[in-house]
Design an enzyme around this catalytic site. Structure first.
Site, PDB file in Angstrom:
ATOM      1  N   ASP A  45       0.933  -1.644  -0.214  1.00 23.75           N
ATOM      2  CA  ASP A  45       0.167   0.520  -0.097  1.00 23.75           C
ATOM      3  C   ASP A  45       1.036   1.165   0.210  1.00 23.75           C
ATOM      4  O   ASP A  45       0.046   2.725   0.070  1.00 23.75           O
ATOM      5  CB  ASP A  45      -1.217   0.034   1.117  1.00 23.75           C
ATOM      6  CG  ASP A  45      -0.356   0.018   2.413  1.00 23.75           C
ATOM      7  OD1 ASP A  45       0.824   0.033   2.702  1.00 23.75           O
ATOM      8  OD2 ASP A  45      -0.898   0.210   3.072  1.00 23.75           O
ATOM      9  N   SER A  46       2.333   0.935   0.004  1.00 26.90           N
ATOM     10  CA  SER A  46       3.045   2.348  -0.121  1.00 26.90           C
ATOM     11  C   SER A  46       3.062   2.689  -1.673  1.00 26.90           C
ATOM     12  O   SER A  46       3.338   4.016  -1.799  1.00 26.90           O
ATOM     13  CB  SER A  46       4.449   1.415  -0.178  1.00 26.90           C
ATOM     14  OG  SER A  46       4.816   0.187  -0.461  1.00 26.90           O
ATOM     15  N   ASP A  84      -0.985  -5.786  -0.442  1.00 28.10           N
ATOM     16  CA  ASP A  84      -1.561  -5.298   1.215  1.00 28.10           C
ATOM     17  C   ASP A  84      -2.853  -4.652   0.751  1.00 28.10           C
ATOM     18  O   ASP A  84      -3.475  -4.365   0.659  1.00 28.10           O
ATOM     19  CB  ASP A  84      -0.328  -3.875   0.707  1.00 28.10           C
ATOM     20  CG  ASP A  84      -0.121  -4.063   2.566  1.00 28.10           C
ATOM     21  OD1 ASP A  84      -0.228  -4.990   3.226  1.00 28.10           O
ATOM     22  OD2 ASP A  84       1.296  -3.318   2.627  1.00 28.10           O
ATOM     23  N   GLU A 183       9.418  -4.682  10.495  1.00 30.90           N
ATOM     24  CA  GLU A 183       9.315  -3.208   9.992  1.00 30.90           C
ATOM     25  C   GLU A 183      10.142  -2.369  11.224  1.00 30.90           C
ATOM     26  O   GLU A 183       9.387  -2.208  12.094  1.00 30.90           O
ATOM     27  CB  GLU A 183       8.266  -2.837   9.496  1.00 30.90           C
ATOM     28  CG  GLU A 183       8.709  -1.067   8.653  1.00 30.90           C
ATOM     29  CD  GLU A 183       7.481  -0.888   7.909  1.00 30.90           C
ATOM     30  OE1 GLU A 183       6.845  -1.481   7.466  1.00 30.90           O
ATOM     31  OE2 GLU A 183       8.232   0.822   7.389  1.00 30.90           O
TER      32      GLU A 183
HETATM   33  O1  KIV Z   1       3.622  -1.212   1.294  1.00 29.79           O
HETATM   34  C1  KIV Z   1       4.837  -1.606   1.615  1.00 29.79           C
HETATM   35  O2  KIV Z   1       5.615  -1.144   0.397  1.00 29.79           O
HETATM   36  C2  KIV Z   1       5.383  -2.451   2.516  1.00 29.79           C
HETATM   37  C3  KIV Z   1       6.580  -3.073   2.855  1.00 29.79           C
HETATM   38  C4  KIV Z   1       7.653  -1.675   3.580  1.00 29.79           C
HETATM   39  C5  KIV Z   1       7.131  -3.777   3.846  1.00 29.79           C
HETATM   40  O3  KIV Z   1       4.284  -2.591   3.653  1.00 29.79           O
END
Ligand code: KIV
Length: 278
Positions: A45-46, A84, A183
Protein backbone atom coordinates in the site's frame (compact mmCIF):
# COMPACT_ATOMS: atom_id res chain seq x y z
CA UNK A 1 12.07 -19.35 -12.92
CA UNK A 2 9.60 -21.90 -11.50
CA UNK A 3 6.61 -20.61 -9.55
CA UNK A 4 7.63 -19.75 -5.99
CA UNK A 5 5.39 -21.41 -3.40
CA UNK A 6 5.11 -21.34 0.40
CA UNK A 7 7.02 -24.67 0.74
CA UNK A 8 9.76 -23.12 -1.44
CA UNK A 9 10.02 -20.12 0.94
CA UNK A 10 10.01 -22.45 3.98
CA UNK A 11 12.78 -24.47 2.38
CA UNK A 12 14.79 -21.28 1.79
CA UNK A 13 14.51 -20.46 5.50
CA UNK A 14 15.49 -24.01 6.49
CA UNK A 15 18.56 -23.98 4.25
CA UNK A 16 19.58 -20.42 5.16
CA UNK A 17 19.11 -18.98 1.65
CA UNK A 18 17.94 -15.33 1.92
CA UNK A 19 14.56 -14.42 0.39
CA UNK A 20 14.35 -11.25 -1.77
CA UNK A 21 11.08 -9.36 -1.77
CA UNK A 22 10.56 -6.17 -3.81
CA UNK A 23 7.39 -4.10 -4.17
CA UNK A 24 5.75 -3.44 -7.55
CA UNK A 25 2.57 -1.63 -8.54
CA UNK A 26 2.28 -2.11 -12.31
CA UNK A 27 2.89 -4.77 -14.98
CA UNK A 28 6.19 -3.33 -16.20
CA UNK A 29 7.57 -2.99 -12.68
CA UNK A 30 6.49 -6.58 -11.89
CA UNK A 31 8.17 -7.85 -15.07
CA UNK A 32 11.42 -6.11 -14.06
CA UNK A 33 11.30 -7.50 -10.51
CA UNK A 34 10.66 -11.00 -11.87
CA UNK A 35 13.55 -10.64 -14.34
CA UNK A 36 15.79 -9.50 -11.45
CA UNK A 37 15.09 -12.84 -9.75
CA UNK A 38 13.21 -11.77 -6.60
CA UNK A 39 11.24 -14.63 -5.04
CA UNK A 40 8.38 -12.44 -3.76
CA UNK A 41 6.60 -9.39 -5.16
CA UNK A 42 4.67 -7.31 -2.65
CA UNK A 43 2.04 -4.98 -4.05
CA UNK A 44 2.43 -2.69 -1.06
CA UNK A 45 0.00 0.00 0.00
CA UNK A 46 3.14 2.17 -0.18
CA UNK A 47 1.68 2.64 -3.67
CA UNK A 48 -0.38 5.46 -2.10
CA UNK A 49 2.79 7.42 -1.43
CA UNK A 50 5.19 6.46 -4.22
CA UNK A 51 2.66 6.29 -7.08
CA UNK A 52 -0.43 8.27 -6.05
CA UNK A 53 1.08 11.27 -4.27
CA UNK A 54 -0.58 10.78 -0.86
CA UNK A 55 1.36 11.73 2.29
CA UNK A 56 0.64 8.34 3.88
CA UNK A 57 -0.78 4.90 3.06
CA UNK A 58 -4.04 5.60 4.92
CA UNK A 59 -6.15 6.91 1.97
CA UNK A 60 -5.45 3.84 -0.22
CA UNK A 61 -8.67 1.97 -1.13
CA UNK A 62 -9.47 -1.67 -1.91
CA UNK A 63 -10.27 -0.81 -5.52
CA UNK A 64 -6.90 0.91 -6.00
CA UNK A 65 -5.10 -2.13 -4.56
CA UNK A 66 -7.09 -4.63 -6.64
CA UNK A 67 -6.38 -2.66 -9.80
CA UNK A 68 -2.61 -2.53 -9.06
CA UNK A 69 -2.48 -6.22 -8.04
CA UNK A 70 -4.25 -7.30 -11.23
CA UNK A 71 -1.69 -5.32 -13.27
CA UNK A 72 1.19 -6.91 -11.34
CA UNK A 73 -0.15 -10.45 -11.87
CA UNK A 74 -0.33 -9.72 -15.61
CA UNK A 75 3.35 -8.72 -15.56
CA UNK A 76 4.87 -11.52 -13.45
CA UNK A 77 3.86 -15.09 -12.82
CA UNK A 78 6.86 -16.81 -11.20
CA UNK A 79 7.36 -14.89 -7.93
CA UNK A 80 5.04 -15.43 -4.98
CA UNK A 81 2.60 -12.50 -5.28
CA UNK A 82 1.35 -10.75 -2.14
CA UNK A 83 -1.30 -8.01 -2.07
CA UNK A 84 -1.33 -5.54 0.82
CA UNK A 85 -4.71 -5.10 2.49
CA UNK A 86 -5.33 -1.35 2.85
CA UNK A 87 -6.31 0.49 6.02
CA UNK A 88 -9.88 -0.30 7.16
CA UNK A 89 -10.29 -3.26 4.79
CA UNK A 90 -9.73 -5.84 7.57
CA UNK A 91 -10.24 -4.10 10.92
CA UNK A 92 -14.02 -3.58 10.99
CA UNK A 93 -15.13 -7.20 11.16
CA UNK A 94 -13.80 -10.62 10.30
CA UNK A 95 -16.33 -11.42 7.58
CA UNK A 96 -15.44 -8.25 5.72
CA UNK A 97 -11.73 -9.02 6.14
CA UNK A 98 -12.19 -12.50 4.63
CA UNK A 99 -14.31 -11.15 1.76
CA UNK A 100 -11.76 -8.42 0.98
CA UNK A 101 -8.86 -10.91 1.18
CA UNK A 102 -10.77 -13.09 -1.27
CA UNK A 103 -10.90 -10.26 -3.82
CA UNK A 104 -7.07 -10.19 -3.95
CA UNK A 105 -7.06 -13.86 -4.93
CA UNK A 106 -10.13 -14.07 -7.19
CA UNK A 107 -10.04 -10.71 -8.96
CA UNK A 108 -6.35 -9.84 -8.91
CA UNK A 109 -4.42 -13.12 -9.19
CA UNK A 110 -2.49 -12.75 -5.92
CA UNK A 111 -1.08 -15.80 -4.09
CA UNK A 112 -1.65 -14.26 -0.67
CA UNK A 113 -2.40 -11.08 1.27
CA UNK A 114 -0.48 -9.05 3.85
CA UNK A 115 -1.99 -7.20 6.76
CA UNK A 116 -0.57 -5.15 9.62
CA UNK A 117 -0.79 -6.01 13.32
CA UNK A 118 0.13 -8.77 15.75
CA UNK A 119 -1.78 -10.25 18.70
CA UNK A 120 -4.76 -7.97 18.06
CA UNK A 121 -5.08 -9.24 14.45
CA UNK A 122 -4.40 -12.94 15.09
CA UNK A 123 -8.12 -13.90 14.97
CA UNK A 124 -8.51 -12.08 11.66
CA UNK A 125 -5.43 -13.80 10.23
CA UNK A 126 -6.82 -17.17 11.35
CA UNK A 127 -10.20 -16.46 9.74
CA UNK A 128 -8.54 -15.56 6.41
CA UNK A 129 -6.23 -18.61 6.55
CA UNK A 130 -9.23 -20.82 7.43
CA UNK A 131 -10.86 -19.52 4.25
CA UNK A 132 -7.90 -20.95 2.32
CA UNK A 133 -5.91 -17.76 1.77
CA UNK A 134 -2.21 -17.34 2.57
CA UNK A 135 -1.45 -14.44 4.93
CA UNK A 136 1.81 -12.56 5.47
CA UNK A 137 1.89 -10.68 8.79
CA UNK A 138 3.52 -7.28 9.33
CA UNK A 139 4.72 -6.13 12.76
CA UNK A 140 7.04 -3.55 14.25
CA UNK A 141 6.46 -0.21 12.59
CA UNK A 142 3.04 -0.58 11.01
CA UNK A 143 2.57 2.52 8.84
CA UNK A 144 -1.25 2.33 8.75
CA UNK A 145 -1.32 2.94 12.51
CA UNK A 146 1.79 5.14 12.76
CA UNK A 147 -0.23 7.80 14.61
CA UNK A 148 -0.89 5.39 17.49
CA UNK A 149 2.78 4.37 17.54
CA UNK A 150 3.84 7.99 17.94
CA UNK A 151 5.08 8.38 14.37
CA UNK A 152 7.48 6.52 12.09
CA UNK A 153 9.90 5.17 14.71
CA UNK A 154 11.79 2.00 15.52
CA UNK A 155 9.66 -0.40 17.60
CA UNK A 156 10.57 -2.85 20.37
CA UNK A 157 13.57 -1.02 21.82
CA UNK A 158 12.48 -1.33 25.46
CA UNK A 159 11.58 -4.51 27.35
CA UNK A 160 7.81 -4.07 27.09
CA UNK A 161 8.06 -3.30 23.36
CA UNK A 162 10.38 -6.25 22.72
CA UNK A 163 8.08 -8.63 24.66
CA UNK A 164 5.09 -7.33 22.68
CA UNK A 165 6.87 -8.01 19.38
CA UNK A 166 7.77 -11.55 20.44
CA UNK A 167 4.14 -12.15 21.43
CA UNK A 168 2.99 -10.65 18.09
CA UNK A 169 5.26 -12.95 16.09
CA UNK A 170 4.15 -16.05 17.98
CA UNK A 171 0.46 -15.12 17.71
CA UNK A 172 0.69 -14.62 13.94
CA UNK A 173 2.53 -17.90 13.45
CA UNK A 174 -0.03 -19.74 15.61
CA UNK A 175 -2.82 -18.12 13.57
CA UNK A 176 -1.37 -19.65 10.41
CA UNK A 177 0.59 -16.77 8.81
CA UNK A 178 3.05 -18.07 6.22
CA UNK A 179 5.64 -15.32 6.76
CA UNK A 180 6.06 -12.08 8.73
CA UNK A 181 7.43 -8.69 7.65
CA UNK A 182 9.44 -7.03 10.44
CA UNK A 183 9.61 -3.27 9.88
CA UNK A 184 11.97 -1.03 11.86
CA UNK A 185 12.80 -3.59 14.52
CA UNK A 186 16.23 -3.50 16.23
CA UNK A 187 18.52 -6.06 14.56
CA UNK A 188 19.19 -8.20 17.72
CA UNK A 189 15.44 -8.53 18.37
CA UNK A 190 14.71 -9.37 14.71
CA UNK A 191 17.35 -12.08 14.94
CA UNK A 192 15.67 -13.60 18.02
CA UNK A 193 12.27 -13.52 16.28
CA UNK A 194 13.80 -15.18 13.22
CA UNK A 195 15.31 -17.95 15.37
CA UNK A 196 12.11 -18.46 17.39
CA UNK A 197 9.71 -18.66 14.46
CA UNK A 198 9.51 -21.55 12.03
CA UNK A 199 8.02 -19.29 9.30
CA UNK A 200 10.29 -16.89 7.34
CA UNK A 201 10.80 -13.33 8.58
CA UNK A 202 11.34 -10.62 5.98
CA UNK A 203 12.96 -7.48 7.28
CA UNK A 204 12.87 -3.83 6.31
CA UNK A 205 15.05 -1.85 8.66
CA UNK A 206 15.45 -5.00 10.78
CA UNK A 207 19.06 -5.97 10.10
CA UNK A 208 20.70 -8.86 8.31
CA UNK A 209 19.53 -11.59 10.70
CA UNK A 210 16.10 -11.94 9.03
CA UNK A 211 15.30 -14.76 6.59
CA UNK A 212 14.77 -12.22 3.82
CA UNK A 213 14.72 -8.52 2.98
CA UNK A 214 12.13 -6.26 1.40
CA UNK A 215 12.53 -2.79 -0.10
CA UNK A 216 10.23 -0.51 -2.05
CA UNK A 217 10.89 -0.51 -5.84
CA UNK A 218 11.13 3.29 -5.96
CA UNK A 219 13.59 3.39 -3.03
CA UNK A 220 15.96 0.88 -4.66
CA UNK A 221 15.91 2.85 -7.91
CA UNK A 222 15.90 6.36 -6.45
CA UNK A 223 12.55 7.27 -7.97
CA UNK A 224 10.82 8.77 -4.93
CA UNK A 225 11.88 12.21 -3.77
CA UNK A 226 14.92 13.06 -1.71
CA UNK A 227 13.82 11.56 1.60
CA UNK A 228 15.81 8.40 2.24
CA UNK A 229 15.09 6.40 5.42
CA UNK A 230 18.22 5.01 7.17
CA UNK A 231 17.35 1.45 6.12
CA UNK A 232 17.18 2.16 2.38
CA UNK A 233 20.07 1.37 0.07
CA UNK A 234 19.70 3.24 -3.21
CA UNK A 235 21.15 1.36 -6.19
CA UNK A 236 20.45 4.03 -8.82
CA UNK A 237 19.70 7.74 -8.94
CA UNK A 238 16.78 6.87 -11.22
CA UNK A 239 14.90 10.14 -10.72
CA UNK A 240 17.92 12.08 -12.01
CA UNK A 241 18.63 9.66 -14.89
CA UNK A 242 15.01 9.65 -16.08
CA UNK A 243 14.57 13.41 -15.73
CA UNK A 244 17.72 13.99 -17.78
CA UNK A 245 16.36 11.73 -20.54
CA UNK A 246 13.02 13.58 -20.54
CA UNK A 247 14.83 16.94 -20.62
CA UNK A 248 16.86 15.76 -23.66
CA UNK A 249 13.60 14.97 -25.45
CA UNK A 250 12.13 18.40 -24.61
CA UNK A 251 15.29 20.09 -25.83
CA UNK A 252 15.31 18.02 -29.06
CA UNK A 253 11.69 19.00 -29.74
CA UNK A 254 12.50 22.69 -29.17
CA UNK A 255 15.52 22.52 -31.46
CA UNK A 256 13.63 20.47 -34.06
CA UNK A 257 16.27 17.73 -33.82
CA UNK A 258 13.51 15.23 -33.03
CA UNK A 259 11.91 13.60 -34.96
CA UNK A 260 14.68 12.64 -37.36
CA UNK A 261 13.98 11.18 -40.80
CA UNK A 262 14.12 7.65 -39.43
CA UNK A 263 11.27 8.42 -37.03
CA UNK A 264 8.92 9.64 -39.82
CA UNK A 265 6.78 7.97 -42.51
CA UNK A 266 7.08 8.81 -46.20
CA UNK A 267 4.54 8.51 -49.04
CA UNK A 268 4.40 8.53 -52.81
CA UNK A 269 5.18 12.15 -53.91
CA UNK A 270 2.71 11.83 -56.81
CA UNK A 271 -0.13 11.62 -54.29
CA UNK A 272 1.02 14.91 -52.78
CA UNK A 273 1.17 16.48 -56.24
CA UNK A 274 -2.39 15.49 -56.97
CA UNK A 275 -3.68 16.90 -53.71
CA UNK A 276 -6.14 19.70 -54.16
CA UNK A 277 -4.55 22.29 -51.84
CA UNK A 278 -6.90 25.28 -51.70
O1 KIV B 1 3.53 -1.11 1.69
C1 KIV B 1 4.68 -1.57 1.63
O2 KIV B 1 5.41 -1.37 0.65
C2 KIV B 1 5.15 -2.37 2.75
C3 KIV B 1 6.59 -2.74 2.79
C4 KIV B 1 7.42 -1.55 3.04
C5 KIV B 1 6.86 -3.83 3.73
O3 KIV B 1 4.39 -2.70 3.60
Amino acid sequence: MRKVTIPHLMEMKASGRPISMITAYSSWQAAMVQEAGAEVILVGDSLGMVEKGFASTVPVTMDTMIDACAAVSRGASSPFLVGDMPFMSYEVDRAQAVANAGRFIKEAGMDGVKLEGGVERADTVKAIVDAGIAVVGHIGLTPQSATLLGGFRVQGKDLAGAEKLLADGRALQDAGACSIVLECVPAPLAEILTEELSIPTVGIGAGKGCDGQVLVFHDILGLYGDFRPKFVKRYLDGGKVLTEALASYVSDVRERSFPEEGHSFDMDPSVIKELDRR
